[in-house]
Design a protein around this motif. Structure first.
Motif, short mmCIF file in Angstrom:
data_model
loop_
_atom_site.label_atom_id
_atom_site.label_comp_id
_atom_site.label_asym_id
_atom_site.label_seq_id
_atom_site.Cartn_x
_atom_site.Cartn_y
_atom_site.Cartn_z
N PRO A 173 0.84 -1.21 0.00
CA PRO A 173 0.00 0.00 0.00
C PRO A 173 0.87 1.26 0.00
CG PRO A 173 -0.78 -1.58 1.65
CD PRO A 173 0.55 -2.09 1.16
N ASP A 174 0.45 2.28 -0.75
CA ASP A 174 1.19 3.54 -0.78
C ASP A 174 1.38 4.05 0.65
OD1 ASP A 174 1.18 3.37 -3.48
OD2 ASP A 174 -0.09 5.12 -3.84
N GLY A 175 2.60 4.47 0.94
CA GLY A 175 2.91 5.01 2.26
C GLY A 175 3.49 3.99 3.22
N THR A 176 3.65 2.74 2.76
CA THR A 176 4.19 1.70 3.64
C THR A 176 5.68 1.93 3.90
OG1 THR A 176 2.59 0.06 2.85
CG2 THR A 176 4.56 -0.78 3.93
N ILE A 177 6.45 2.12 2.83
CA ILE A 177 7.89 2.36 2.98
C ILE A 177 8.13 3.85 3.17
CG2 ILE A 177 10.14 2.18 1.87
CD1 ILE A 177 8.96 -0.49 2.77
N GLN A 178 8.77 4.19 4.27
CA GLN A 178 8.99 5.59 4.63
C GLN A 178 10.39 6.03 4.23
OE1 GLN A 178 6.54 7.57 6.00
NE2 GLN A 178 5.22 5.79 5.63
N MET A 179 10.50 6.80 3.16
CA MET A 179 11.80 7.33 2.75
C MET A 179 12.02 8.75 3.26
SD MET A 179 13.13 4.81 1.31
CE MET A 179 14.64 5.65 0.87
N ALA A 180 10.96 9.38 3.76
CA ALA A 180 11.07 10.73 4.32
C ALA A 180 10.38 10.73 5.67
CB ALA A 180 10.41 11.75 3.39
N GLU A 181 10.79 11.62 6.52
CA GLU A 181 10.13 11.79 7.81
C GLU A 181 10.25 13.26 8.18
OE1 GLU A 181 12.90 10.63 11.36
OE2 GLU A 181 13.20 9.14 9.78
N PRO A 182 9.33 13.77 9.02
CA PRO A 182 9.36 15.19 9.37
C PRO A 182 10.72 15.60 9.93
CG PRO A 182 7.31 14.18 10.13
CD PRO A 182 8.18 13.06 9.63
N GLY A 183 11.24 16.67 9.36
CA GLY A 183 12.48 17.24 9.86
C GLY A 183 13.75 16.71 9.21
N PHE A 184 13.67 15.57 8.47
CA PHE A 184 14.90 14.99 7.91
C PHE A 184 15.54 15.91 6.88
CE2 PHE A 184 16.66 12.59 4.26
CZ PHE A 184 17.86 12.21 4.85
N SER A 185 14.77 16.33 5.88
CA SER A 185 15.34 17.15 4.81
C SER A 185 15.91 18.45 5.35
CB SER A 185 14.29 17.44 3.74
OG SER A 185 13.88 16.26 3.09
N ARG A 186 15.19 19.07 6.27
CA ARG A 186 15.68 20.34 6.83
C ARG A 186 16.99 20.12 7.60
NH1 ARG A 186 13.60 25.25 7.28
NH2 ARG A 186 11.57 24.49 6.52
N ALA A 187 17.04 19.07 8.42
CA ALA A 187 18.26 18.80 9.18
C ALA A 187 19.43 18.54 8.25
CB ALA A 187 18.03 17.62 10.11
N LEU A 188 19.18 17.82 7.15
CA LEU A 188 20.24 17.50 6.21
C LEU A 188 20.73 18.75 5.49
CD1 LEU A 188 21.80 15.08 4.93
CD2 LEU A 188 20.07 15.11 3.13
N LEU A 189 19.80 19.59 5.04
CA LEU A 189 20.16 20.74 4.23
C LEU A 189 20.68 21.92 5.06
CD1 LEU A 189 17.14 20.65 1.74
CD2 LEU A 189 19.51 20.05 1.24
N GLU A 190 20.31 21.97 6.33
CA GLU A 190 20.79 23.06 7.16
C GLU A 190 22.12 22.76 7.81
OE1 GLU A 190 17.67 23.95 9.94
OE2 GLU A 190 16.68 25.36 8.57
N ALA A 191 22.56 21.52 7.72
CA ALA A 191 23.85 21.16 8.34
C ALA A 191 24.97 21.93 7.68
CB ALA A 191 24.08 19.66 8.20
N GLY A 192 25.83 22.47 8.48
CA GLY A 192 26.97 23.21 7.94
C GLY A 192 28.27 22.64 8.46
N PRO A 193 29.38 23.03 7.85
CA PRO A 193 30.68 22.54 8.30
C PRO A 193 31.03 23.05 9.69
CG PRO A 193 30.97 24.26 6.66
CD PRO A 193 29.49 23.97 6.74
#
Length: 230
Positions: free
Chosen positions: A210-230
Motif C-alpha cells: 500500500p502507498d505510504g508503507t515504505i517511509q523514505m522521508a520523515e518530518p524534519g529529515f530534509s531540513r536537518a540535512l540541508l541546514e547542516a553546515g561545516p
C-alpha cells in the motif's frame, strides 16, 4: 630512517583514515592527493599502488562508510520481532539518521558528488555503496517474499532496481543544496521531501505494498540535512 613495512590492508586503511579526516575537514575539492600523501607520510608511488586516483579513493571510502553504517544498524535489522517490511523501514530510518549525523562533515563532499558535471563520480560512488547494501536488501526481500508481506519474485533483481531508482535523487539533491545555499531553505526542503515521498511510493508499488508503507522521508529529515553546515 628505517622504512616501516606494513601489511597492505593496514596501509590501505590508513590512507582511507587520512582521506576521511581531510575530506571532512577541508572538503573533497579542496583536498589533493599530495595532501593525503603528506598526511599519511608515504610516497606518491605507494599511494598509487593502492588507489588509481582520488576518485577511486572516494569510492573505497564511500564503501567503507556504508559498511560501518550497516554494522551500526545490524542489531535493529536483525531484531526478530520485526517482519521484512519493518526491517526495510528500520534500515532506511537508520540510514537517514546517520546521514544527518555525518552531514556537517560530509556537506562539501555531498555537493561535489551531486554536481551534474560529476555524474561519472556520482555513479562510481553509488555503485561502491550499492555493492555493500544490495545483498542485505536482497536478504530482507527474500524474507518478505517468504513471509508473504511483499512481492519480490527475484530478490536480487528487485534489490538492484530499488537501488537504481535511488539514482534519480542525485539531481534533486544538487538542486536542493543550491537552493539551501541561496537562502531558499523552505523551497529546498519541500522539493526534497516530495521527491523522497515519491521514491517511497515507487518502492511500495514495485513491491506491491500500500502507498505510504515504505517511509523514505520523515518530518524534519530534509531540513536537518540541508541546514547542516561545516
Amino acid at each position: 630512517m628505517t622504512r616501516v613495512i606494513k601489511p597492505p590492508e593496514i596501509r590501505s586503511a590508513e590512507l582511507l583514515d587520512c582521506a576521511q579526516r581531510l575530506f571532512f575537514k577541508h572538503g573533497y575539492d579542496n583536498t589533493t592527493v599530495n595532501d593525503i600523501i603528506r598526511e599519511a607520510d608515504i610516497s606518491k608511488g605507494a599511494f598509487y599502488h593502492y588507489f588509481a586516483s582520488k576518485e577511486a579513493l572516494l569510492e573505497a571510502l564511500s564503501a567503507r562508510l556504508a559498511r560501518e553504517s550497516l554494522a551500526e544498524l545490524q542489531p535493529i535489522i536483525d531484531d526478530p520481532s520485526l517482519d521484512a517490511v519493518e526491517r526495510l523501514n528500520a534500515l532506511f530510518a537508520g540510514s537517514r539518521r546517520l546521514k544527518v549525523e555525518l552531514a556537517p562533515q560530509m556537506r562539501s563532499t555531498f555537493d561535489v558528488v551531486f554536481r551534474p558535471e560529476n555524474i561519472v563520480l556520482f555513479h562510481r560512488t553509488d555503485q561502491a555503496v550499492s555493492a555493500v547494501v544490495a545483498p542485505l536488501i536482497a536478504d530482507i526481500l527474500t524474507e518478505g517474499a517468504r513471509e508473504g508481506v511483499l512481492d519480490a519474485p527475484d530478490p536480487d533483481a528487485f534489490a538492484d532496481m530499488l537501488l537504481q531508482m535511488r539514482l534519480g535523487l542525485g539531481k534533486i539533491m544538487h538542486h536542493a543544496l543550491r537552493e539551501a545555499d541561496s537562502g531558499r531553505i523552505d523551497e529546498a526542503v519541500h522539493a526534497l521531501d516530495m521527491r523522497l515521498r515519491y521514491y517511497g511510493i515507487a518502492i511500495d508499488r514495485l513491491l506491491k505494498l500500500p502507498d505510504g508503507t515504505i517511509q523514505m522521508a520523515e518530518p524534519g529529515f530534509s531540513r536537518a540535512l540541508l541546514e547542516a553546515g561545516p
